[in-house]
Design a protein around this motif. Structure first.
Motif, PDB file in Angstrom:
ATOM      1  N   ALA A  66      31.347  10.740  14.903  1.00 18.40           N
ATOM      2  CA  ALA A  66      30.129  11.223  14.248  1.00 18.40           C
ATOM      3  C   ALA A  66      30.426  12.485  13.443  1.00 18.40           C
ATOM      4  O   ALA A  66      30.056  12.589  12.261  1.00 18.40           O
ATOM      5  N   GLY A 111      38.800  12.535  17.755  1.00 15.98           N
ATOM      6  CA  GLY A 111      38.441  11.202  18.245  1.00 15.98           C
ATOM      7  C   GLY A 111      37.393  11.185  19.339  1.00 15.98           C
ATOM      8  O   GLY A 111      36.736  10.170  19.537  1.00 15.98           O
ATOM      9  N   LEU A 118      35.423  10.345  22.366  1.00 13.43           N
ATOM     10  CA  LEU A 118      35.534   9.206  23.291  1.00 13.43           C
ATOM     11  C   LEU A 118      36.440   8.103  22.729  1.00 13.43           C
ATOM     12  O   LEU A 118      36.857   7.206  23.456  1.00 13.43           O
ATOM     13  N   ALA A 119      36.702   8.154  21.432  1.00 16.28           N
ATOM     14  CA  ALA A 119      37.555   7.115  20.828  1.00 16.28           C
ATOM     15  C   ALA A 119      38.984   7.628  20.629  1.00 16.28           C
ATOM     16  O   ALA A 119      39.763   7.027  19.890  1.00 16.28           O
ATOM     17  N   PHE A 170      35.968  -2.178  20.652  1.00 13.58           N
ATOM     18  CA  PHE A 170      35.923  -3.385  19.830  1.00 13.58           C
ATOM     19  C   PHE A 170      34.740  -3.263  18.872  1.00 13.58           C
ATOM     20  O   PHE A 170      33.825  -2.457  19.080  1.00 13.58           O
ATOM     21  N   ARG A 172      22.949  -7.291  20.230  1.00 11.80           N
ATOM     22  CA  ARG A 172      24.136  -6.854  19.479  1.00 11.80           C
ATOM     23  C   ARG A 172      25.311  -7.811  19.751  1.00 11.80           C
ATOM     24  O   ARG A 172      26.004  -8.229  18.823  1.00 11.80           O
ATOM     25  N   GLU A 188      39.808  24.392  19.027  1.00 12.88           N
ATOM     26  CA  GLU A 188      38.931  25.562  18.847  1.00 12.88           C
ATOM     27  C   GLU A 188      37.489  25.158  19.149  1.00 12.88           C
ATOM     28  O   GLU A 188      36.885  24.360  18.406  1.00 12.88           O
ATOM     29  N   ALA A 204      27.743  17.624  16.549  1.00 14.19           N
ATOM     30  CA  ALA A 204      28.055  16.215  16.783  1.00 14.19           C
ATOM     31  C   ALA A 204      28.731  16.089  18.146  1.00 14.19           C
ATOM     32  O   ALA A 204      29.893  15.682  18.260  1.00 14.19           O
ATOM     33  N   LEU A 246      25.399  25.375  23.747  1.00 15.57           N
ATOM     34  CA  LEU A 246      25.670  26.266  22.610  1.00 15.57           C
ATOM     35  C   LEU A 246      24.436  27.041  22.173  1.00 15.57           C
ATOM     36  O   LEU A 246      24.521  27.915  21.312  1.00 15.57           O
ATOM     37  N   TYR A 289      31.286   3.916  35.306  1.00  9.69           N
ATOM     38  CA  TYR A 289      30.345   4.950  34.857  1.00  9.69           C
ATOM     39  C   TYR A 289      29.725   5.576  36.093  1.00  9.69           C
ATOM     40  O   TYR A 289      29.153   4.866  36.924  1.00  9.69           O
ATOM     41  N   CYS A 308      27.637   3.395  20.122  1.00  9.83           N
ATOM     42  CA  CYS A 308      28.747   2.656  19.530  1.00  9.83           C
ATOM     43  C   CYS A 308      29.225   3.423  18.302  1.00  9.83           C
ATOM     44  O   CYS A 308      28.491   4.238  17.739  1.00  9.83           O
ATOM     45  N   LEU A 309      30.449   3.132  17.911  1.00  3.02           N
ATOM     46  CA  LEU A 309      31.036   3.829  16.765  1.00  3.02           C
ATOM     47  C   LEU A 309      30.197   3.594  15.519  1.00  3.02           C
ATOM     48  O   LEU A 309      29.895   4.516  14.762  1.00  3.02           O
TER      49      LEU A 309
HETATM   50  C1  LIG Z   1      34.796   3.461  28.133  1.00  4.83           C
HETATM   51  C2  LIG Z   1      34.161   3.434  26.774  1.00  4.83           C
HETATM   52  C3  LIG Z   1      34.232   2.289  26.009  1.00  4.83           C
HETATM   53  C4  LIG Z   1      33.630   2.238  24.748  1.00  4.83           C
HETATM   54  N1  LIG Z   1      33.733   1.088  24.030  1.00  4.83           N
HETATM   55  C5  LIG Z   1      33.195   1.044  22.798  1.00  4.83           C
HETATM   56  C6  LIG Z   1      33.362  -0.118  21.995  1.00  4.83           C
HETATM   57  O1  LIG Z   1      33.977  -1.100  22.416  1.00  4.83           O
HETATM   58  N2  LIG Z   1      32.781  -0.132  20.761  1.00  4.83           N
HETATM   59  C7  LIG Z   1      32.079   0.934  20.272  1.00  4.83           C
HETATM   60  O2  LIG Z   1      31.616   0.874  19.123  1.00  4.83           O
HETATM   61  N3  LIG Z   1      31.924   2.056  21.012  1.00  4.83           N
HETATM   62  C8  LIG Z   1      32.449   2.134  22.258  1.00  4.83           C
HETATM   63  N4  LIG Z   1      32.296   3.260  23.010  1.00  4.83           N
HETATM   64  C9  LIG Z   1      31.416   4.323  22.520  1.00  4.83           C
HETATM   65  C10 LIG Z   1      32.074   5.218  21.482  1.00  4.83           C
HETATM   66  O3  LIG Z   1      33.329   5.654  21.942  1.00  4.83           O
HETATM   67  C11 LIG Z   1      31.145   6.415  21.259  1.00  4.83           C
HETATM   68  O4  LIG Z   1      29.859   5.969  20.916  1.00  4.83           O
HETATM   69  C12 LIG Z   1      31.626   7.296  20.133  1.00  4.83           C
HETATM   70  O5  LIG Z   1      33.008   7.540  20.204  1.00  4.83           O
HETATM   71  C13 LIG Z   1      30.848   8.611  20.193  1.00  4.83           C
HETATM   72  O6  LIG Z   1      31.262   9.426  19.121  1.00  4.83           O
HETATM   73  P1  LIG Z   1      30.621  10.850  18.897  1.00  4.83           P
HETATM   74  O7  LIG Z   1      31.347  11.454  17.770  1.00  4.83           O
HETATM   75  O8  LIG Z   1      29.154  10.730  18.802  1.00  4.83           O
HETATM   76  O9  LIG Z   1      30.857  11.690  20.242  1.00  4.83           O
HETATM   77  P2  LIG Z   1      32.186  12.035  21.027  1.00  4.83           P
HETATM   78  O10 LIG Z   1      33.190  10.971  20.845  1.00  4.83           O
HETATM   79  O11 LIG Z   1      31.759  12.394  22.402  1.00  4.83           O
HETATM   80  O12 LIG Z   1      32.736  13.338  20.273  1.00  4.83           O
HETATM   81  C14 LIG Z   1      32.263  14.618  20.537  1.00  4.83           C
HETATM   82  C15 LIG Z   1      33.408  15.597  20.286  1.00  4.83           C
HETATM   83  O13 LIG Z   1      32.899  16.918  20.378  1.00  4.83           O
HETATM   84  C16 LIG Z   1      33.855  17.738  20.991  1.00  4.83           C
HETATM   85  N5  LIG Z   1      33.152  18.927  21.502  1.00  4.83           N
HETATM   86  C17 LIG Z   1      32.228  18.995  22.499  1.00  4.83           C
HETATM   87  N6  LIG Z   1      31.791  20.255  22.634  1.00  4.83           N
HETATM   88  C18 LIG Z   1      32.449  20.997  21.709  1.00  4.83           C
HETATM   89  C19 LIG Z   1      32.421  22.375  21.361  1.00  4.83           C
HETATM   90  N7  LIG Z   1      31.635  23.255  22.011  1.00  4.83           N
HETATM   91  N8  LIG Z   1      33.219  22.811  20.360  1.00  4.83           N
HETATM   92  C20 LIG Z   1      34.031  21.943  19.693  1.00  4.83           C
HETATM   93  N9  LIG Z   1      34.103  20.621  20.004  1.00  4.83           N
HETATM   94  C21 LIG Z   1      33.314  20.160  20.991  1.00  4.83           C
HETATM   95  C22 LIG Z   1      34.450  16.840  22.063  1.00  4.83           C
HETATM   96  O14 LIG Z   1      35.706  17.313  22.490  1.00  4.83           O
HETATM   97  C23 LIG Z   1      34.512  15.500  21.316  1.00  4.83           C
HETATM   98  O15 LIG Z   1      35.748  15.347  20.658  1.00  4.83           O
HETATM   99  C24 LIG Z   1      32.921   3.362  24.256  1.00  4.83           C
HETATM  100  C25 LIG Z   1      32.862   4.523  25.023  1.00  4.83           C
HETATM  101  C26 LIG Z   1      33.461   4.566  26.269  1.00  4.83           C
HETATM  102  C27 LIG Z   1      33.384   5.827  27.073  1.00  4.83           C
END
Ligand SMILES: Cc1cc2nc3c(=O)[nH]c(=O)nc-3n(C[C@H](O)[C@H](O)[C@H](O)COP(=O)(O)OP(=O)(O)OC[C@H]3O[C@@H](n4cnc5c(N)ncnc54)[C@H](O)[C@@H]3O)c2cc1C
Length: 434
Positions: A16, A41, A43-44, A59, A182, A225, A255, A264, A335, A417-418
């Motif tokens: 995101a 990345g 969660l990814a 996936f 979905r 950072e 994000a 924060l 989970y 999801c991504l």
């Molecule tokens: C086991 C598992 C399987 C999954 N399988 C799928 C799938 O098959 N298909 C799919 O589409 N999605 C899947 N997902 C979901 C997908 O991974 C998430 O929806 C997506 O990665 C979320 O992205 P995001 O950027 O919103 O948040 P996040 O990926 O959580 O990113 C947030 C980032 O913010 C950083 N952060 C937090 N606080 C701070 C701070 N104070 N300062 C600086 N950085 C900070 C974190 O370190 C992190 O890198 C899966 C998730 C899991 C856990």
């Protein structure tokens, strides 16, 4: 460009944050992205071993149009592959195929009447468009009523538990319906198996491509950072502090999961902070196994067995056959709420428990075939969305001017999801008011 010269700090380098930063930078904003981990990345992300192997399976579904569009836009179209995938159910000590309507019609743990009921319900979910009335009820109540107690106990409860652990009775029917819808969009027809997408270089290629585009557009990525505080005065955000400096900002996009965003916020934004903290989250503990041999014909195996500590596992190499040459790549996710004792079990003990469970449901599994086992834990992996959540979805814009949020609970009734996060991030950039 309308954002030319505007300073935007993006907190979080998951999909995101990266997508928002990419669109902002393309529109001329001066972007600084803060990621507290040493790598992008969220969660990814892949592990830090340099293999590029993701810590959690990812996936792509047929409904993931925003993600597919981004992949193509970044020139990664040729890397995107689609594979038909089989599903199986482990019930009462046996493994049954569960991929096609014919498998379901033959599924022995259910009576013929229940199988027909299940099939009719699945078809209704596929064609359903409206979900608002489903937001008023719990998934458990809805599924029991529509498909009967036996179908609920054998099929649905393990699925709900797989995703929500002990929180499963609280999940809304709207969330569950969307999840089924979905998945159904990954079939070209009811008779075809689902097809799922994946990238030849894994999600890492997408992350790399986004990071490269960000640099081309002059955005600054700061790894390792963390953002520590938003500086808010007179109802608007002015800056973000890190351990070493204060970064002035015309806008800040958080994000990050809601609990991280809440942490924060300064006392001036305590009401907003309480709203964010009111959404419960589950953590994830996921065992990634690299094995010498496959343990299942199916890509996804749901497990309904009280002797086994988990409710499903994913043999990812059934989808991407190149990911573990000459062997298999398996993920076993759990989970868990932060107060669940298994959330605090040592990595060694939990790994042993999960391996033991795998040997119960996959007799082909031999401990000697283990190449590597990596257990990863993240505290905020899944928001719990109870009935009525549609009235509580956190807004993209917060009550503080210039402060924005991107969190997967905003996708409701969709699951996280991504693709959903890409769509939200792109929408937010078009709605940003600076
Ligand atoms: C086991 C598992 C399987 C999954 N399988 C799928 C799938 O098959 N298909 C799919 O589409 N999605 C899947 N997902 C979901 C997908 O991974 C998430 O929806 C997506 O990665 C979320 O992205 P995001 O950027 O919103 O948040 P996040 O990926 O959580 O990113 C947030 C980032 O913010 C950083 N952060 C937090 N606080 C701070 C701070 N104070 N300062 C600086 N950085 C900070 C974190 O370190 C992190 O890198 C899966 C998730 C899991 C856990």
């Amino acid at each position: 460009m309308e954002l030319s010269g505007k300073r935007v700090v993006v907190v979080g380098g998951g999909i995101a944050g990266l997508t928002a930063a990419y669109d902002l930078a393309r529109r001329g904003a001066a972007v600084t992205l803060l990621e507290r981990r040493p790598l992008l990345g969220g969660l990814a992300r892949a592990g830090e071993d340099g293999s590029g192997l993701e810590l959690y399976y990812h996936f792509i579904c047929g409904a993931d149009t925003a993600l597919v569009a981004l992949i193509e836009e970044l020139g990664l179209g040729p890397e995107l592959q689609w594979t038909p995938a089989r599903t199986a159910y482990h019930v009462s000590g046996r493994l049954y195929p569960f991929t096609t309507p014919l498998d379901i019609l033959r599924f022995p743990p259910l009576s013929l009447r229940d199988r027909l009921r299940f099939g009719r319900f699945a078809a209704q979910c596929r064609s359903r468009k409206r979900w608002e009335e489903l937001d008023e009820q719990a998934a458990e109540t809805w599924l029991r009523r529509e498909t009967g107690p036996r179908v609920y106990d054998v099929i649905w409860r393990p699925l709900l538990e797989l995703k929500f652990g002990g929180f499963y009775p609280q999940v809304s029917a709207a969330w569950f319906w969307h999840r089924l819808w979905r998945a159904s969009q990954s079939r070209s027809s009811l008779l075809q198996p689902e097809k799922f997408g994946w990238l030849l270089g894994g999600t890492q290629s997408l992350l790399n491509a986004l990071a490269a585009r960000l640099s081309e557009h002059g955005a600054e990525i700061r790894l390792g950072e963390a953002a520590l505080r938003l500086v808010i005065r007179g109802g608007r955000v002015l800056a973000v502090t890190t351990a070493t400096e204060e970064l002035p900002a015309d806008a800040v996009i958080q994000a990050v999961p809601l609990p991280d965003a809440a942490a924060l916020l300064p006392p001036e934004a305590s009401t907003w902070q309480q709203e964010l903290l009111a959404v419960d989250f589950l953590g994830v503990r996921c065992l990634r196994l690299r094995l010498d041999q496959s343990v299942s014909e199916a890509y996804w195996v749901n497990v309904n067995n009280p002797q086994v500590a988990f409710n499903g596992f994913i043999e990812y190499s059934r989808l991407n056959p190149h990911v573990e040459p000459g062997g298999a790549l398996i993920y076993i996710p759990m989970y868990l709420a932060a107060d669940d004792p298994r959330y605090h079990l040592s990595a060694e003990d939990l790994t042993q428990e999960l391996l033991q469970g795998l040997s119960v449901i996959a007799p082909g599994f031999e401990a000697s075939s283990l190449r590597e086992a990596v257990l990863t834990t993240d505290p905020y992996a899944q928001a719990v969305t109870p009935p009525g959540f549609r009235h509580r979805i956190p807004g993209l814009a917060g009550p503080v001017r210039g402060a924005y949020l991107l969190d997967s609970s905003q996708l409701y009734p969709s699951d996280r999801c991504l693709s959903g996060m890409v769509r939200l991030a792109r929408r937010l950039v078009t709605e940003l008011k600076i």
